[in-house]
Design a protein around this motif. Structure first.
Motif, PDB file in Angstrom:
ATOM      1  N   MET A   1       0.894  -1.103   0.080  1.00 51.46           N
ATOM      2  CA  MET A   1       0.074  -0.095   0.013  1.00 51.46           C
ATOM      3  C   MET A   1       0.843   1.347  -0.028  1.00 51.46           C
ATOM      4  SD  MET A   1      -3.267   0.695  -0.040  1.00 51.46           S
ATOM      5  CE  MET A   1      -4.010  -0.684   0.698  1.00 51.46           C
ATOM      6  N   ALA A   2       1.934   1.264   1.163  1.00 53.94           N
ATOM      7  CA  ALA A   2       2.774   2.505   1.110  1.00 53.94           C
ATOM      8  C   ALA A   2       3.325   2.622  -0.389  1.00 53.94           C
ATOM      9  CB  ALA A   2       4.138   2.230   2.024  1.00 53.94           C
ATOM     10  N   GLY A   3       3.972   1.714  -0.963  1.00 49.55           N
ATOM     11  CA  GLY A   3       4.503   1.755  -2.427  1.00 49.55           C
ATOM     12  C   GLY A   3       3.685   2.179  -3.414  1.00 49.55           C
ATOM     13  N   LYS A   4       2.307   1.775  -3.426  1.00 45.33           N
ATOM     14  CA  LYS A   4       1.495   2.188  -4.223  1.00 45.33           C
ATOM     15  C   LYS A   4       1.208   3.842  -4.186  1.00 45.33           C
ATOM     16  CE  LYS A   4      -1.701  -1.224  -5.682  1.00 45.33           C
ATOM     17  NZ  LYS A   4      -3.014  -2.068  -5.554  1.00 45.33           N
ATOM     18  N   HIS A   5       1.118   4.053  -2.674  1.00 43.37           N
ATOM     19  CA  HIS A   5       0.911   5.555  -2.399  1.00 43.37           C
ATOM     20  C   HIS A   5       2.013   6.480  -2.698  1.00 43.37           C
ATOM     21  CE1 HIS A   5       0.273   8.943   0.451  1.00 43.37           C
ATOM     22  NE2 HIS A   5      -0.928   9.044  -0.341  1.00 43.37           N
ATOM     23  N   LYS A   6       3.133   5.907  -2.400  1.00 43.16           N
ATOM     24  CA  LYS A   6       4.496   6.736  -2.923  1.00 43.16           C
ATOM     25  C   LYS A   6       4.485   7.136  -4.416  1.00 43.16           C
ATOM     26  CE  LYS A   6       9.540   6.766  -2.591  1.00 43.16           C
ATOM     27  NZ  LYS A   6      10.476   5.847  -2.653  1.00 43.16           N
ATOM     28  N   LYS A   7       4.189   5.888  -5.397  1.00 49.40           N
ATOM     29  CA  LYS A   7       4.160   5.916  -6.752  1.00 49.40           C
ATOM     30  C   LYS A   7       2.982   7.026  -7.211  1.00 49.40           C
ATOM     31  CE  LYS A   7       5.719   1.733  -8.619  1.00 49.40           C
ATOM     32  NZ  LYS A   7       5.378   0.441  -9.037  1.00 49.40           N
ATOM     33  N   LEU A   8       1.945   7.110  -6.631  1.00 45.24           N
ATOM     34  CA  LEU A   8       0.689   8.043  -6.717  1.00 45.24           C
ATOM     35  C   LEU A   8       1.251   9.461  -6.441  1.00 45.24           C
ATOM     36  CD1 LEU A   8      -2.127   8.808  -7.431  1.00 45.24           C
ATOM     37  CD2 LEU A   8      -2.549   8.121  -5.006  1.00 45.24           C
ATOM     38  N   MET A   9       1.800   9.667  -5.515  1.00 46.07           N
ATOM     39  CA  MET A   9       2.367  10.845  -5.191  1.00 46.07           C
ATOM     40  C   MET A   9       3.471  11.515  -5.924  1.00 46.07           C
ATOM     41  SD  MET A   9       0.659  12.076  -2.492  1.00 46.07           S
ATOM     42  CE  MET A   9       0.727  12.318  -0.708  1.00 46.07           C
ATOM     43  N   GLU A  10       4.082  10.597  -6.671  1.00 50.32           N
ATOM     44  CA  GLU A  10       5.086  11.149  -7.551  1.00 50.32           C
ATOM     45  C   GLU A  10       4.654  11.209  -8.968  1.00 50.32           C
ATOM     46  OE1 GLU A  10       8.765   7.999  -5.939  1.00 50.32           O
ATOM     47  OE2 GLU A  10       7.801   7.708  -7.577  1.00 50.32           O
ATOM     48  N   ARG A  11       3.424  10.685  -9.170  1.00 49.58           N
ATOM     49  CA  ARG A  11       2.938  11.138 -10.601  1.00 49.58           C
ATOM     50  C   ARG A  11       1.919  12.339 -10.575  1.00 49.58           C
ATOM     51  NH1 ARG A  11       0.238   5.639 -10.006  1.00 49.58           N
ATOM     52  NH2 ARG A  11      -1.905   6.158  -9.655  1.00 49.58           N
ATOM     53  N   ILE A  12       1.618  12.795  -9.301  1.00 44.01           N
ATOM     54  CA  ILE A  12       0.617  13.706  -9.203  1.00 44.01           C
ATOM     55  C   ILE A  12       0.741  14.998  -9.977  1.00 44.01           C
ATOM     56  CG2 ILE A  12      -0.657  15.534  -7.671  1.00 44.01           C
ATOM     57  CD1 ILE A  12      -0.612  13.272  -5.536  1.00 44.01           C
ATOM     58  N   PRO A  13       2.116  15.486  -9.838  1.00 45.42           N
ATOM     59  CA  PRO A  13       2.347  16.743 -10.619  1.00 45.42           C
ATOM     60  C   PRO A  13       2.202  16.734 -11.984  1.00 45.42           C
ATOM     61  CG  PRO A  13       4.039  16.323  -8.987  1.00 45.42           C
ATOM     62  CD  PRO A  13       3.329  15.088  -9.111  1.00 45.42           C
ATOM     63  N   GLU A  14       2.390  15.436 -12.577  1.00 38.29           N
ATOM     64  CA  GLU A  14       2.296  15.402 -14.104  1.00 38.29           C
ATOM     65  C   GLU A  14       0.606  15.633 -14.268  1.00 38.29           C
ATOM     66  OE1 GLU A  14       2.936  11.358 -15.299  1.00 38.29           O
ATOM     67  OE2 GLU A  14       5.081  11.409 -14.155  1.00 38.29           O
ATOM     68  N   TYR A  15      -0.167  15.444 -13.694  1.00 37.86           N
ATOM     69  CA  TYR A  15      -1.478  15.434 -13.812  1.00 37.86           C
ATOM     70  C   TYR A  15      -1.851  16.962 -14.256  1.00 37.86           C
ATOM     71  CZ  TYR A  15      -2.660  10.823 -11.758  1.00 37.86           C
ATOM     72  OH  TYR A  15      -2.879   9.559 -11.279  1.00 37.86           O
ATOM     73  N   GLU A  16      -1.124  17.718 -13.408  1.00 37.93           N
ATOM     74  CA  GLU A  16      -1.697  19.152 -13.566  1.00 37.93           C
ATOM     75  C   GLU A  16      -1.707  19.638 -15.032  1.00 37.93           C
ATOM     76  OE1 GLU A  16      -0.389  21.527 -10.399  1.00 37.93           O
ATOM     77  OE2 GLU A  16      -0.816  23.523 -11.494  1.00 37.93           O
ATOM     78  N   GLU A 379      -8.118   9.084  -6.095  1.00 34.30           N
ATOM     79  CA  GLU A 379      -7.432   7.841  -6.314  1.00 34.30           C
ATOM     80  C   GLU A 379      -6.825   7.362  -5.250  1.00 34.30           C
ATOM     81  OE1 GLU A 379      -4.596   6.940  -9.897  1.00 34.30           O
ATOM     82  OE2 GLU A 379      -4.331   9.032  -9.350  1.00 34.30           O
ATOM     83  N   SER A 380      -6.257   8.241  -4.244  1.00 33.04           N
ATOM     84  CA  SER A 380      -5.836   7.705  -2.966  1.00 33.04           C
ATOM     85  C   SER A 380      -6.976   6.890  -2.323  1.00 33.04           C
ATOM     86  CB  SER A 380      -5.420   8.646  -2.095  1.00 33.04           C
ATOM     87  OG  SER A 380      -4.311   9.466  -2.880  1.00 33.04           O
ATOM     88  N   ILE A 381      -8.187   7.546  -2.040  1.00 32.63           N
ATOM     89  CA  ILE A 381      -9.359   6.642  -1.418  1.00 32.63           C
ATOM     90  C   ILE A 381      -9.294   5.407  -2.022  1.00 32.63           C
ATOM     91  CG2 ILE A 381     -11.670   7.062  -0.972  1.00 32.63           C
ATOM     92  CD1 ILE A 381     -11.441  10.199  -0.814  1.00 32.63           C
ATOM     93  N   ASP A 382      -9.331   5.416  -3.248  1.00 31.66           N
ATOM     94  CA  ASP A 382      -9.686   4.373  -4.160  1.00 31.66           C
ATOM     95  C   ASP A 382      -8.786   3.352  -3.895  1.00 31.66           C
ATOM     96  OD1 ASP A 382     -11.123   2.997  -6.243  1.00 31.66           O
ATOM     97  OD2 ASP A 382      -9.586   3.090  -7.265  1.00 31.66           O
ATOM     98  N   GLU A 383      -7.364   3.574  -3.714  1.00 29.61           N
ATOM     99  CA  GLU A 383      -6.265   2.704  -3.438  1.00 29.61           C
ATOM    100  C   GLU A 383      -6.489   2.137  -2.019  1.00 29.61           C
ATOM    101  OE1 GLU A 383      -4.157   1.403  -5.437  1.00 29.61           O
ATOM    102  OE2 GLU A 383      -4.420   2.731  -7.226  1.00 29.61           O
ATOM    103  N   GLY A 384      -7.158   2.704  -1.096  1.00 32.34           N
ATOM    104  CA  GLY A 384      -7.271   2.260   0.348  1.00 32.34           C
ATOM    105  C   GLY A 384      -6.273   3.122   0.980  1.00 32.34           C
TER     106      GLY A 384
END
Lengths: 389, 347
Positions: A1-16, A379-384
């Protein structure tokens, strides 16, 4: 879970940047929503527009209910959980106000564009934004334009839905157009009251003086201001508005005082409400005026803790996007979730000026960051990542 | 044609075309391309919203429109910057067909748009509409997609507004009711069926646009109606109720100038059609008055309604569209281009 969350946090700025590419579609939703007048209790036309859009996006269960909420569901790939995103549809502006919105390169101006045209437009744009970002949520995403939120509406729309739906809602996100950085996950105790003084036709002016009901209200205000308020739990009384009289030379026969008590303690709220009612009755008994006290709206304090994963993740996303969080308790839709012990937060999307004025305006540029924050949280909520272990 | 019958069959409400998905399908079946032209001069307050709404709703969401272009007469404000920041194609009128020179006027922009834009249908929308909505475009385009015999679709606005400062009821404006409708009633009774002959929003097929002359000023709409009626008859028209249109209100003196320009164009058409005897050279100066304290001051406005010839008589245009489905059709010689001497000789 922590790994997924870290990856998510890393790609957030690309979303903008990718969200920016759909800016005009979000803006179009903002304009079209905001130009439909929707004073509280009269949200029908705006609701129809939302349902039309939900159908265009091919959401399922596009529907309304007894209180005029607009609902649609973007089905998840697994559909085991239901995340709800709520934006209140109603505004403080009457139908007579010119609702025309104007757009400049970084400024959108018009009645209610911030509260809550942008919130509704963002909610409405989510299916399109998620598709564009190629995000497929596992959970069902319930989108809701809620009715009867403000003032006398007393968040009836969202309360009704949560009280009557068969869906098991796991988390809620409430969206407000303004202010980016707003983060609420607790509700403060609140009582919104209205005191009305009337002088009867048979009033004996010689006995009570010719000052009229303005003096009554003035006396009540003075006595309210004398009430000692505790520092802990934090408590305030806001005197919101006074209306009395009709001109220069007529003795006023009706006066209305609207106020709001806020406290971290429900007992304090109740006690202060009672004290104000007593003061009003006492003043009335001495002057022969008639007084009525109406409890317009009430909220119970509560919410999730600072350390709750939903609150912590929300702060983490803001940090990643360089948003300065302004954490404050809320008395809006969030309270309805708190009453039902559903973890929920309220987020703001951009900066605004002249709020609650016909010339209300919001900035476009921060909106992209605000939308990024919203999608990252979903996305974070969805990932748990926001579940309590 | 029976006017009541025409009103029944050729007058629409925009809500009849709100199924945009179907409309796009029909457009694709007919292999039509559609261009939106917004003529501008200092419209930075409203242009951004128009571009955003049309681009988002009628290009991205429903691909009804293939291009959006701003044709500008030389704005001094931020019109061009605002429009391009939201992704519109922006052109200066003077840069289009430079060999033909540049004349200042809305009609000039409309005329040059025929050369610059590539659509089979061009829809013109004024830039000063505050309550812009996709209906302003699809309501006009739809009859052309759905009915092959319709050539020219005109907007009208039927729903009354709560009048407040700067906002007025738009249906049947003052110049329409005081000047144009009486003139049409006298000389072209069929055209009185057009509820708002001066509205600035219309959609037209290219083969019609390229074959009619364009007054560059106030007379362009009136002239279009007379020319299209003369060539294709009332059956070529349709009109769509677009509900309400909120825009800047015009001062009476500005309407006087408009009426003067329209009247010049109208008389010229009447002469060339042989409906009236030629006038001797008429003055092109409109005189109005304003009071300054106790003094009356005369204002003189020189208003000359120049005219551009049909686009299909312009070599550059024919070269550009050589090989396209429009090449070589409908070519017309320059006619009635506002050269008074030529007109008088003909008459």
């Amino acid at each position: 879970m922590a790994g997924k969350h870290k990856k998510l946090m890393e790609r957030i700025p690309e979303y903008e940047e990718r969200i920016r590419a759909l800016g005009e579609s979000v803006l179009a939703n903002l304009v079209m929503v905001s130009e439909i007048p929707a004073p509280t209790f009269h949200e029908r036309a705006r609701m129809d527009f939302l349902l039309h859009r939900f159908n265009e996006y091919e959401l399922i269960n596009c529907s309304t209910d007894e209180v005029g909420n607009a609902l649609g569901i973007l089905p998840g790939t697994e559909g085991e959980r239901n995340i709800i995103v709520v934006a209140h549809m109603d505004t403080i502006f009457s139908e007579e106000v010119d609702h025309t919105v104007s757009i400049q390169p970084n400024l959108i101006t018009g009645p209610g564009v911030g509260d809550n045209g942008l919130g509704v437009a963002a909610m409405l744009s989510l299916p399109m934004l998620l598709e564009h970002l190629n995000i497929k949520l596992k959970s069902n995403l319930v989108l809701m334009g809620s009715s009867r939120s403000l003032g006398r509406g007393n968040i009836e729309g969202v309360r009704f839905f949560l009280g009557n739906t068969d869906l098991d809602i796991s988390s809620g996100v409430c969206i407000e157009g303004v202010e980016l950085g707003r983060l609420s996950y607790s509700s403060i105790g609140m009582l919104r009251g209205e005191l009305t003084y009337r002088v009867p036709e048979s009033y004996d002016w010689t006995r009570f003086g010719a000052g009229g009901v303005i003096l009554n209200i003035n006396e009540v205000i003075n006595k309210i201001l004398e009430i000692p308020l505790p520092r802990r739990p934090q408590t305030t009384i806001m005197l919101g508005s006074v209306q009395a009289g009709t001109g220069f030379d007529k003795t006023p026969t009706k006066a209305v005082l609207r106020f709001e008590i806020r406290s971290e303690s429900e007992e304090q709220v109740m006690s202060l409400g009672q004290q104000i009612e007593d003061i009003a009755a006492e003043v009335a008994s001495r002057t022969g005026a008639e007084v009525s006290f109406i409890n317009i709206a009430q909220r119970r304090p509560g919410g999730i803790a600072f350390s709750h994963p939903l609150a912590r993740t929300s702060r983490g996303i803001m940090k990643q996007l360089n948003i300065q969080p302004r954490i404050s308790p809320s008395t809006s839709e969030l309270s309805a979730f708190i009453d039902r012990e559903i973890p929920a937060v309220t987020l703001g999307l951009t900066t605004g000026e002249d709020m609650a004025q016909p010339g209300e305006s919001i900035s476009l540029e921060p909106t992209y960051t605000g939308l990024t924050q919203l999608i990252a949280l979903l996305e974070s909520i969805d990932e748990g990542c926001c579940d309590e272990s | 044609m029976n006017l009541n019958q025409w009103l029944k069959t050729n007058t629409y409400h925009h809500s009849a075309f709100s199924d945009l998905k179907e409309l796009v399908e029909r457009k694709q079946q007919k292999n039509l391309s559609i261009s939106l032209c917004i003529p501008t001069l200092n419209e930075d307050k409203t242009i951004g919203k128009e571009v955003v709404i049309f681009k988002s709703e009628l290009m991205n969401r429903y691909p009804l429109i293939d291009e959006i272009a701003i044709i500008d007469s030389g704005s001094q404000d931020r019109t061009l910057e605002v429009a391009s920041s939201f992704g519109a194609d922006v052109y200066l009128s003077q840069d289009i067909l430079p060999e033909q020179g540049f004349k200042r006027g809305k009609g000039e922009n409309l005329w040059k748009a025929i050369h610059q834009l590539t659509g089979d249908i061009i829809v013109y929308i004024d830039a000063d509409i505050k309550n812009i909505h996709p209906r302003f475009a699809y309501g006009l385009i739809a009859p052309l997609i759905l009915r092959d015999e319709v050539q020219y679709v005109k907007a009208f606005y039927d729903r009354p507004l709560a009048v407040s400062q700067g906002v007025r009821v738009s249906g049947g404006g003052r110049v329409t009711e005081i000047l144009v409708r009486p003139l049409f009633s006298l000389f072209f009774p069929d055209l009185t069926a057009i509820i708002q002959p001066l509205s600035g929003e219309y959609a037209v097929r290219r083969e019609v646009l390229e074959a009619i002359p364009f007054p560059i000023g106030y007379g362009v709409e009136t002239s279009h109606l007379i020319d299209v009626y003369n060539e294709w008859g009332l059956g070529a028209f349709a009109q769509t109720d677009l509900d309400q249109r909120i825009h800047r209100n015009q001062e009476t003196q500005a309407l006087g100038k408009m009426a003067f320009g329209i009247l010049q164009t109208f008389l010229r058409r009447m002469e060339s059609l042989g409906k009236i005897q030629p006038f001797p050279n008429l003055s092109t100066v409109l005189r109005q008055f304003q009071a300054k304290e106790e003094q009356f001051e005369m204002l003189e406005h020189a208003i000359t309604e120049e005219e551009r010839p049909p686009m299909n008589t312009i070599e550059e245009y024919n070269n550009k569209f050589t090989g396209s489905k429009f090449a070589g059709r409908n070519k017309k010689k320059p006619r009635k281009t506002g050269n008074r001497k030529e007109t008088e000789n003909k008459a």
